[in-house]
Design a protein around this motif. Structure first.
Motif, PDB file in Angstrom:
ATOM      1  N   ALA A  11       0.834  -1.192   0.000  1.00  9.35           N
ATOM      2  CA  ALA A  11       0.000   0.000   0.000  1.00  9.35           C
ATOM      3  C   ALA A  11       0.873   1.247   0.000  1.00  9.35           C
ATOM      4  N   ASP A  12       0.403   2.296  -0.701  1.00  9.86           N
ATOM      5  CA  ASP A  12       1.116   3.565  -0.761  1.00  9.86           C
ATOM      6  C   ASP A  12       0.850   4.313   0.542  1.00  9.86           C
ATOM      7  N   VAL A  13       1.851   4.379   1.396  1.00  8.20           N
ATOM      8  CA  VAL A  13       1.704   5.041   2.689  1.00  8.20           C
ATOM      9  C   VAL A  13       2.707   6.180   2.797  1.00  8.20           C
ATOM     10  N   ARG A  14       2.359   7.167   3.616  1.00  7.67           N
ATOM     11  CA  ARG A  14       3.227   8.328   3.841  1.00  7.67           C
ATOM     12  C   ARG A  14       3.431   8.517   5.339  1.00  7.67           C
ATOM     13  N   VAL A  15       4.564   9.091   5.686  1.00 11.31           N
ATOM     14  CA  VAL A  15       4.838   9.384   7.082  1.00 11.31           C
ATOM     15  C   VAL A  15       4.072  10.644   7.462  1.00 11.31           C
ATOM     16  N   LEU A  16       3.164  10.499   8.393  1.00  8.89           N
ATOM     17  CA  LEU A  16       2.416  11.643   8.898  1.00  8.89           C
ATOM     18  C   LEU A  16       3.268  12.393   9.913  1.00  8.89           C
ATOM     19  N   GLN A  17       3.895  11.643  10.809  1.00 14.58           N
ATOM     20  CA  GLN A  17       4.721  12.250  11.848  1.00 14.58           C
ATOM     21  C   GLN A  17       5.629  11.184  12.446  1.00 14.58           C
ATOM     22  N   SER A  18       6.809  11.600  12.899  1.00 12.33           N
ATOM     23  CA  SER A  18       7.720  10.717  13.633  1.00 12.33           C
ATOM     24  C   SER A  18       7.819  11.246  15.052  1.00 12.33           C
ATOM     25  N   VAL A  19       7.736  10.333  16.021  1.00 12.15           N
ATOM     26  CA  VAL A  19       7.764  10.724  17.430  1.00 12.15           C
ATOM     27  C   VAL A  19       8.740   9.816  18.180  1.00 12.15           C
ATOM     28  N   ILE A 137       4.248   7.357  12.319  1.00 18.90           N
ATOM     29  CA  ILE A 137       2.824   7.156  12.107  1.00 18.90           C
ATOM     30  C   ILE A 137       2.624   7.247  10.598  1.00 18.90           C
ATOM     31  N   LEU A 138       2.289   6.102  10.001  1.00 13.42           N
ATOM     32  CA  LEU A 138       2.097   6.023   8.559  1.00 13.42           C
ATOM     33  C   LEU A 138       0.615   6.037   8.245  1.00 13.42           C
ATOM     34  N   VAL A 139       0.259   6.782   7.199  1.00 13.24           N
ATOM     35  CA  VAL A 139      -1.135   6.885   6.772  1.00 13.24           C
ATOM     36  C   VAL A 139      -1.168   6.603   5.281  1.00 13.24           C
ATOM     37  N   GLU A 140      -2.197   5.882   4.844  1.00 15.40           N
ATOM     38  CA  GLU A 140      -2.341   5.639   3.405  1.00 15.40           C
ATOM     39  C   GLU A 140      -2.407   6.979   2.681  1.00 15.40           C
ATOM     40  N   ALA A 141      -1.739   7.044   1.536  1.00  9.43           N
ATOM     41  CA  ALA A 141      -1.588   8.298   0.796  1.00  9.43           C
ATOM     42  C   ALA A 141      -2.927   8.976   0.506  1.00  9.43           C
ATOM     43  N   ALA A 142      -3.959   8.194   0.238  1.00  5.95           N
ATOM     44  CA  ALA A 142      -5.269   8.773  -0.085  1.00  5.95           C
ATOM     45  C   ALA A 142      -5.886   9.516   1.103  1.00  5.95           C
ATOM     46  N   HIS A 143      -5.413   9.253   2.311  1.00  6.23           N
ATOM     47  CA  HIS A 143      -5.999   9.849   3.516  1.00  6.23           C
ATOM     48  C   HIS A 143      -5.049  10.806   4.239  1.00  6.23           C
TER      49      HIS A 143
END
Length: 162
Positions: A11-19, A137-143
């Motif tokens: 799945a195409d995921v993006r990093v929303l934030q690193s903590v 925190i990874l989120v699918e690119a569409a979201h």
């Protein structure tokens, strides 16, 4: 009831934030959940994994025997209940008591012998676990846009490294 599909690694995921901590990552996901975000589109990924062993105390032959006795008690309880249920004519409580005592005795002997067999190479007890140096925190690119909006923007967006 529809069970949501588990995202695949492709799945195409993006990093929303690193903590830096899991508690922080959990708080962000909880904040998104409270805002109505489809949290099944989120992954928390620990990076920089390492094994951490917390030493809990000194281990003597007596303590090893005590731990063995406790383990033996549980085993004796299980055996005692099984035999007690299926042994006609003999008192259930006597069977249970004898099983508990035998379990504790053999457990204590096994614990003491096992500790003595180490010849002092491991005279401590510990608990092992995994720990990460940071969490993405990874989120699918569409979201990703909706997640950033709900968090108030400002979260760096980068392709996830696999």
């Amino acid at each position: 009831m529809t069970i949501p599909a588990i995202p695949t690694p492709a799945a195409d995921v993006r990093v929303l934030q690193s903590v830096p901590s899991y508690a922080s990552a959990q708080a962000i996901v909880d904040q998104l959940s409270d805002a109505g975000f489809p949290v099944e589109r989120i992954r928390i990924v620990g990076t920089g994994l390492r094994t951490v062993e917390q030493v809990t105390g000194r281990l003597t032959t007596g303590r090893a025997a005590g731990r063995g006795a406790l383990s033996g008690l549980w085993f004796g309880l299980m055996v005692g209940i099984l035999f007690g249920l299926f042994a006609p004519g003999f008192g259930f409580l006597w069977i249970l008591l004898i099983s508990l005592l035998m379990g504790a005795l053999f457990g204590a002997i096994a614990g003491a012998v096992a500790h003595a067999a180490t010849a002092g190479r491991r005279d401590f007890s510990s608990i092992q676990g995994l720990e990460a140096s940071s969490y993405d925190i990874l989120v699918e690119a569409a979201h990703i846009g909706e997640a950033e909006r709900l968090l108030g923007g400002g979260a760096p967006v980068a392709p996830a490294q696999r």
